[in-house]
Scaffold this active site. Sequence first.
Site, PDB file in Angstrom:
ATOM      1  N   CYS A 199     -26.803   9.463  -1.221  1.00 44.90           N
ATOM      2  CA  CYS A 199     -25.870  10.503  -1.633  1.00 44.90           C
ATOM      3  C   CYS A 199     -24.868  10.775  -0.516  1.00 44.90           C
ATOM      4  O   CYS A 199     -24.963  10.230   0.570  1.00 44.90           O
ATOM      5  CB  CYS A 199     -26.611  11.782  -1.952  1.00 44.90           C
ATOM      6  SG  CYS A 199     -27.523  12.367  -0.528  1.00 44.90           S
ATOM      7  N   ASP A 222      14.406  -2.862   3.379  1.00 41.03           N
ATOM      8  CA  ASP A 222      15.228  -3.569   4.349  1.00 41.03           C
ATOM      9  C   ASP A 222      16.077  -4.549   3.526  1.00 41.03           C
ATOM     10  O   ASP A 222      15.641  -5.029   2.483  1.00 41.03           O
ATOM     11  CB  ASP A 222      14.308  -4.333   5.318  1.00 41.03           C
ATOM     12  CG  ASP A 222      15.094  -5.263   6.207  1.00 41.03           C
ATOM     13  OD1 ASP A 222      16.051  -4.784   6.813  1.00 41.03           O
ATOM     14  OD2 ASP A 222      14.747  -6.457   6.268  1.00 41.03           O
ATOM     15  N   ASP A 265      10.374  -5.738  11.080  1.00 39.15           N
ATOM     16  CA  ASP A 265      10.530  -4.320  10.763  1.00 39.15           C
ATOM     17  C   ASP A 265       9.301  -3.511  11.148  1.00 39.15           C
ATOM     18  O   ASP A 265       9.101  -2.396  10.649  1.00 39.15           O
ATOM     19  CB  ASP A 265      10.803  -4.148   9.257  1.00 39.15           C
ATOM     20  CG  ASP A 265      12.064  -4.865   8.829  1.00 39.15           C
ATOM     21  OD1 ASP A 265      13.037  -4.797   9.587  1.00 39.15           O
ATOM     22  OD2 ASP A 265      12.071  -5.488   7.761  1.00 39.15           O
TER      23      ASP A 265
END
Lengths: 854, 73
Positions: A15, A520, A723
């Site tokens: 659990c 981009d 990038d």
Amino acid sequence: MANKTVTLPVQGMTCASCVAHVEKALGQLDGVHLARVNLAAGKASVEYDPARVGLSRMEQAVSDIGYEVGREQVTLTIRGMTCASCVSHVEKALVGLDGVAGAVVNLAAGSARVDYFPGSVTVGDMKRAVRNAGYEAEERAEGQTALDREREARQKEIDRQKRNMLIAWPLAMLIMVGTFREYWILPGIVPEFLGNRIFLGLVTTPIVFGPGRQFFVNSFRGLLHGVTDMNLLYATGIGAAYFIAVLNTLWPDAGFGGPRATFFESAALLTAFIILGRFLEALTRGRTSEAIRKLMSLQAKTARVIRDGQDVEIPADEVEVGEIVVIRPGERVPVDGIVMEGYSSVDESMITGESIPVEKKVGDQVIGGTINKAGAFRFRATKVGKDTALAQIIKLVEDAQGSKAPIQKLADWVAGHFILGVHLLALVVFAFWFFLGYERFFTPDSSFLLTPGTLGEIGVFGFSLLMSVTVLIISCPCAVGLATPAAMMAGTGKAAEHGILFKGADAVETATKLNAIVFDKTGTLTRGQPSVTDVVVGGDLSDKAVLHLAAVAEKNSEHPLGEAIVRGAVDAGLEVADADQFQAIPGHGVQAQFQGRDVLLGNRKLMRERNIDFDGLLGKAEELEKAGKTVMFVAVAGRPAGIIAVADTLKENSRDAVARLQRLGLQVLMITGDNRRTAEAIARQVGIDRVLAEVLPQDKAEEVKKLQAEGKRVAMVGDGINDAPALAQADVGIAIGSGTDVAKETGHVILMKEDLRDVVTAIEVAKATMRKVKENLFWAFIYNTLGIPIAAGIAYPLFGWVVSPELAAAFMAISSVTVTMNTQLMRRFVPTLRREALPGMGQPSLKPADGGSH
Amino acid sequence: MEQEQARAARISALIYTPISLAVALAFFVIANAMGKYTATAVYGGAAWVFLLSMIVTMPTITPWVKSRLKGQA
């Protein structure tokens, strides 16, 4: 020493509170920086400093609180050992590997038995280590043992709970029939002895202490270490119900319902329902990791390599970098590499999601795990073992599945603290009904909700105890622990099927909250390579002749625009010969002589300097420039011949992707270093209305930050390497995969193929996953939220409702069933794009091994 | 390490057991004082209260003691 991350399989967790306990136990160790546990996967991911803490200490910490770290054992056949020192060498080589807990080498048997933690070291690593020590190693076990063992372990748990169900349910049904034999048509068909309380007690006992034993044992073990989990709720509930039933049977006048009540059915059905819940959870866990199993099954078992001029078949994990691998039609590519010889098409759908086979010729990259179609080729291995794209993808998906979304952290915290709260509540409920409630509200004709019969002569202690126990049972947040990770595993697995790799569950959650997406330009929206778009003639020559002469003049040029013209001519079917003379005019253009004609190619300024009048074409030139194109002027023999426009062109699906994102309600932006006019022209073509132009590469991250400052949640789509800063700054960085080195890509999401529409699919998968998470959490909590007040007796004074422990357990099981079933529905998810292409059909791309022997 | 664990467990038990006994005793005294409950109800109730109190206090006290001991070390 640098930090390391290890994934340990943890057994015995049931659990969300177990998750919290294991995380805490590991997190408290000196040298452990971060411990994250995934209940559904049964794994703990630990970031640690190896100089300060070892794996055995982690294993000890986990076992101290009542759980087990799953070790695995492998036996290797070692060749080349001759003496005792060889034994020591091999042992040292193996034990020196991170993740190896111990190794015993037997010289006489020529074997090494290695205990290791799966996930942190592979058998391939061990074999390499032995080989590096100067010996030969081979795995004794056959087949993909890791995969099989994982499946076996899951199956074992399912079988165990199934066995428990087979004991608990038939007996519980018998007890039900016996308990209610006086109702409906039962008196006529049910023998009297079935209703005898001694008989009921005898039948209930094996349920409580057989299938129910696990709850008592686990909760006791936990309590010894100061740990409370769901098992404790179950154990207290079952134990109390059984205790009441036994007391009432032995002393009917003790105030537990009297001779007409039994309560054995409560203990029996309670156990049966809890076991049902456990069984369903075991099933869910097995199914949600299906994606990893499918990915693992893509790994080729053998490879055919050329050694000493001969084709040799070897295990795939023994291929070395630089070896030449031979691939025949229908075979699976074993490792990553570059084609050296031959031609074929390869089905890469299982890795990239691309359904059309990809052509492979000399110089092209091939990916391990993909399937060769009709042709044959040879390639040089460039990446093997854990460096292959497939291994990295498996690791990424595993990591993502092992990570936690913010929503899950909250759910785990709630569930973790729930159990103590529930016991406190049970105490309050008991005290209330004992001291106040029973006397004021109890009526002897009260009956359990949805159950025939009355509570009869139940006394104040029996009644208060029942209310208290029922609160314990109904409060079990067992489904809460599974709700989020099960959906996350299903979602990230589904994304991987479509060639989309989420690096973490937080990326899935954030992707659903985006409101701006920045693309981009170069290499993302556009191909990143200029090409000829227009040829306008201004003299006697045809457009082909103008292009041909311009290409001849530029043939030796290294300028990108010149290369674009040469490529344009070749694509137009023209043969580009060498110029007789060639001269570059730096910053302006080129001058060449070909077949007796002077060819001048360059900008407006060059033509003006040479007094060549292009007035008739200037209007068209300006129009093209406004459209973002670069215009070059071509003069032949001192007279204007035409103009050629060159521009970076859009990728095939850019416009469609942008339109789809806008339909999803996202603001789409473009970021580029180009001048504003060129940038806006491209943006117009692709359908983007906000442009961030003239932004230097290093300033892109700053622009993303500015958008975030406007209150936007921003996704940045770009090249994973160039990038990188902007991708890292964005809330969700989406990297277009530029190769097979996916692990090195920056960004939170990686698209395996260059189709920008996968950005849409990624957002759709994320939204579907989070929808599933929220639905699951709703279903997990709704039963508790509604059930606890009713079980506590809030409705009793008005309606006389008393929830029996077995009904509480049934609600709890329904909660697990609902979460399980709801998660399974994720398997049916098909992205819009795929649905449009194949109406009514999904096309899963993670195919099991079907590529022949390789 | 095992000795530390055992020491923490012993100290914790010395704290949570008296607390739970005190809560159960309080229940016992109040129930007796009210004078309307049977012996089964009073003793059974006190036992149940003791059990629930142990369940609540054990996992609360034990980690607290462990962290205190760790802090001292």
